[in-house]
Design a protein around this motif. Structure first.
Motif, mmCIF file in Angstrom:
data_model
loop_
_atom_site.group_PDB
_atom_site.id
_atom_site.type_symbol
_atom_site.label_atom_id
_atom_site.label_comp_id
_atom_site.label_asym_id
_atom_site.label_seq_id
_atom_site.Cartn_x
_atom_site.Cartn_y
_atom_site.Cartn_z
ATOM 1 N N GLN A 49 27.001 43.748 49.008
ATOM 2 C CA GLN A 49 25.620 43.422 48.649
ATOM 3 C C GLN A 49 25.528 42.134 47.843
ATOM 4 O O GLN A 49 24.610 41.330 48.028
ATOM 5 N N THR A 50 26.474 41.923 46.935
ATOM 6 C CA THR A 50 26.421 40.751 46.058
ATOM 7 C C THR A 50 27.212 39.567 46.602
ATOM 8 O O THR A 50 26.984 38.422 46.179
ATOM 9 N N GLY A 51 28.173 39.834 47.497
ATOM 10 C CA GLY A 51 29.054 38.769 47.973
ATOM 11 C C GLY A 51 29.993 38.270 46.897
ATOM 12 O O GLY A 51 30.520 37.158 46.980
ATOM 13 N N ASP A 52 30.240 39.099 45.875
ATOM 14 C CA ASP A 52 31.005 38.682 44.701
ATOM 15 C C ASP A 52 32.303 39.479 44.610
ATOM 16 O O ASP A 52 32.310 40.650 44.228
ATOM 17 N N LEU A 53 33.419 38.830 44.952
ATOM 18 C CA LEU A 53 34.722 39.498 44.928
ATOM 19 C C LEU A 53 35.223 39.800 43.527
ATOM 20 O O LEU A 53 36.141 40.606 43.348
ATOM 21 N N THR A 54 34.628 39.174 42.527
ATOM 22 C CA THR A 54 35.116 39.393 41.159
ATOM 23 C C THR A 54 34.810 40.797 40.651
ATOM 24 O O THR A 54 35.318 41.183 39.599
ATOM 25 N N TYR A 55 34.031 41.569 41.402
ATOM 26 C CA TYR A 55 33.800 42.961 41.005
ATOM 27 C C TYR A 55 35.054 43.810 41.163
ATOM 28 O O TYR A 55 35.078 44.972 40.743
ATOM 29 N N PHE A 56 36.105 43.227 41.725
ATOM 30 C CA PHE A 56 37.403 43.910 41.711
ATOM 31 C C PHE A 56 37.911 44.062 40.282
ATOM 32 O O PHE A 56 38.888 44.774 40.038
ATOM 33 N N ILE A 57 37.244 43.418 39.347
ATOM 34 C CA ILE A 57 37.618 43.564 37.942
ATOM 35 C C ILE A 57 37.435 44.999 37.469
ATOM 36 O O ILE A 57 38.003 45.412 36.453
ATOM 37 N N LEU A 58 36.665 45.782 38.222
ATOM 38 C CA LEU A 58 36.432 47.182 37.865
ATOM 39 C C LEU A 58 37.708 48.022 37.991
ATOM 40 O O LEU A 58 37.751 49.156 37.508
ATOM 41 N N VAL A 71 36.770 45.951 29.519
ATOM 42 C CA VAL A 71 36.780 44.817 30.439
ATOM 43 C C VAL A 71 35.552 44.850 31.347
ATOM 44 O O VAL A 71 34.887 43.824 31.548
ATOM 45 N N SER A 72 35.244 46.011 31.902
ATOM 46 C CA SER A 72 34.129 46.138 32.851
ATOM 47 C C SER A 72 32.781 45.932 32.177
ATOM 48 O O SER A 72 31.916 45.202 32.687
ATOM 49 N N LEU A 73 32.578 46.573 31.026
ATOM 50 C CA LEU A 73 31.295 46.445 30.341
ATOM 51 C C LEU A 73 31.100 45.033 29.799
ATOM 52 O O LEU A 73 29.971 44.521 29.767
ATOM 53 N N ALA A 102 30.576 30.966 38.640
ATOM 54 C CA ALA A 102 31.570 30.295 37.794
ATOM 55 C C ALA A 102 31.979 31.168 36.618
ATOM 56 O O ALA A 102 33.168 31.329 36.317
ATOM 57 N N ALA A 103 30.980 31.740 35.937
ATOM 58 C CA ALA A 103 31.264 32.584 34.767
ATOM 59 C C ALA A 103 32.063 33.821 35.178
ATOM 60 O O ALA A 103 32.996 34.238 34.474
ATOM 61 N N HIS A 104 31.692 34.413 36.305
ATOM 62 C CA HIS A 104 32.403 35.600 36.782
ATOM 63 C C HIS A 104 33.862 35.290 37.092
ATOM 64 O O HIS A 104 34.752 36.046 36.703
ATOM 65 N N TRP A 105 34.122 34.181 37.758
ATOM 66 C CA TRP A 105 35.496 33.851 38.117
ATOM 67 C C TRP A 105 36.326 33.466 36.901
ATOM 68 O O TRP A 105 37.511 33.824 36.806
ATOM 69 N N ILE A 106 35.724 32.761 35.955
ATOM 70 C CA ILE A 106 36.441 32.400 34.735
ATOM 71 C C ILE A 106 36.853 33.655 33.969
ATOM 72 O O ILE A 106 37.995 33.782 33.517
ATOM 73 N N TYR A 107 35.922 34.590 33.846
ATOM 74 C CA TYR A 107 36.211 35.843 33.136
ATOM 75 C C TYR A 107 37.273 36.652 33.882
ATOM 76 O O TYR A 107 38.226 37.160 33.280
ATOM 77 N N PHE A 108 37.108 36.763 35.201
ATOM 78 C CA PHE A 108 38.034 37.544 36.024
ATOM 79 C C PHE A 108 39.451 36.990 35.917
ATOM 80 O O PHE A 108 40.411 37.728 35.644
#
Length: 343
Positions: free
Chosen positions: A228-237, A293-295, A306-312
């Motif tokens: 739905q988001t197209g955001d792979l950084t949600y693998f951080i979960l 980490v998730s919260l 950019a922010a998501h990938w930097i954090y991930f």
């Protein structure tokens, strides 16, 4: 609310009935060289995770909601849980388990709507990643409470994201039926009653049917979120398990070990066996770290690529370094243990 209370009660009853069956059929977990326990315990209590999803499917039908898009997922869950349960009772060849896992994942992807020619190049990669993630979650199931605690650490953030709770970007929410995550959490809580206990006091272990089943359930929800988001950084979960699992595999490859053989080289196993830290404390540590980490990702980091990938990437590096330093300091204790076995 009353509906969920009834489901929770039914799941407790189902778990107790399973205990009777497991005890009668001698479905038990005997300690081996990989184990972090020393007593015989009932195996397969994690079957409740799959039963909770069956209860959810029935709830959807009773409420008149469209269950059809979820049927391939349910078929995949029954397949992967069924084969895992058989493996818990009588060991199956790795090839049989892997074929079942790949077929089940393909069914999951069907429910996600990505089994089409337009995405032909994504599907093979996603299959390998998801089957790998499933087995890492399975490998990490070794002490009381860790599977239940970590499952909650993954499901709760998913539920918060799905509900849009205090999340500025509404496009993130609504990626799955809210009742799906609620019932999954109920299943984990019921299992926790019998497993999230100090060493030697667990009534049951999850077994492969539990650890692989809950992995499948969580990956389905996480996959729908990523699509739905197209955001792979949600693998951080699943970051904490990912770091421990992947780096332990790398370590074993460096040692030229057979990856199919039992071992006790995960960080949590060193904490338990060599450092004598209690099961519940270690499980809570993994749970709290993943929640933090998730919260932090959900509520503190701006919702930009950019922010998501930097954090991930930053979190991957931080925990990878922490893992390596921990191993460098304490792995010699495990080597001493292995040397003692040869005397």
């Amino acid at each position: 609310m009353m509906t969920y209370i009834i489901i929770a009660v039914l799941l407790v009853v189902a778990e107790l009935v399973y205990f009777k069956i497991a005890d009668k059929c001698n479905i038990i977990d005997k300690p081996n060289e990989r184990s972090s326990h020393s007593t015989i315990v009932l195996r397969g209590g994690g079957i409740i995770f799959s039963l909770s999803m069956i209860a959810w499917a029935v709830l959807m039908v009773v409420q008149g909601q469209n269950i059809m898009p979820y049927l391939p997922f349910m078929a995949g869950l029954i397949l992967i849980a069924g084969v895992s349960f058989i493996d818990d009772v009588h060991s199956l060849p790795d090839s049989v388990r892997l074929v079942a896992q790949f077929v089940a994942m393909a069914l999951m992807f069907w429910s996600m709507g990505i089994m089409n020619w337009d995405m032909w190049w994504i599907v093979p990669i996603a299959l390998i990643v998801c089957v790998g993630a499933t087995n890492i979650i399975n490998f990490m199931d070794g002490i009381n409470g860790i599977t239940a605690g970590y499952a909650l650490a993954m499901l709760v953030p998913l539920a918060l994201l799905d509900s849009g709770f205090k999340i500025q970007d509404s496009s993130v929410s609504g990626f799955i039926e809210p009742s799906y995550l609620i019932v999954a959490i109920l299943g984990v809580l019921v299992f926790s009653i019998f497993n999230f206990r100090p060493k030697g006091k667990a009534k049951c272990f999850a077994g492969d049917v539990g650890s692989i089943g809950i992995a499948f359930i969580i990956l389905f929800a996480a996959g729908r979120l990523i699509i739905q988001t197209g955001d792979l950084t949600y693998f951080i979960l699943i970051l904490i398990y990912g770091v421990d699992g992947c780096l332990t595999i790398c370590h074993r490859i460096m040692l030229h070990e057979n990856l199919g053989e039992a071992h006790r080289k995960h960080a949590y196993q060193l904490m338990c066996n060599e450092l004598k830290i209690g099961h519940v404390k270690i499980s809570l540590l993994y749970m709290v770290l993943q929640l933090a980490v998730s919260l932090g990702f959900i509520y503190l980091i701006p919702n930009t690529p950019a922010a998501h990938w930097i954090y991930f990437i930053s979190m991957c590096v931080v925990f990878a370094i922490a893992y390596v330093l921990f191993k460098m300091k304490y792995y010699h204790l495990h080597e001493e243990y292995l040397a003692s076995l040869k005397k």
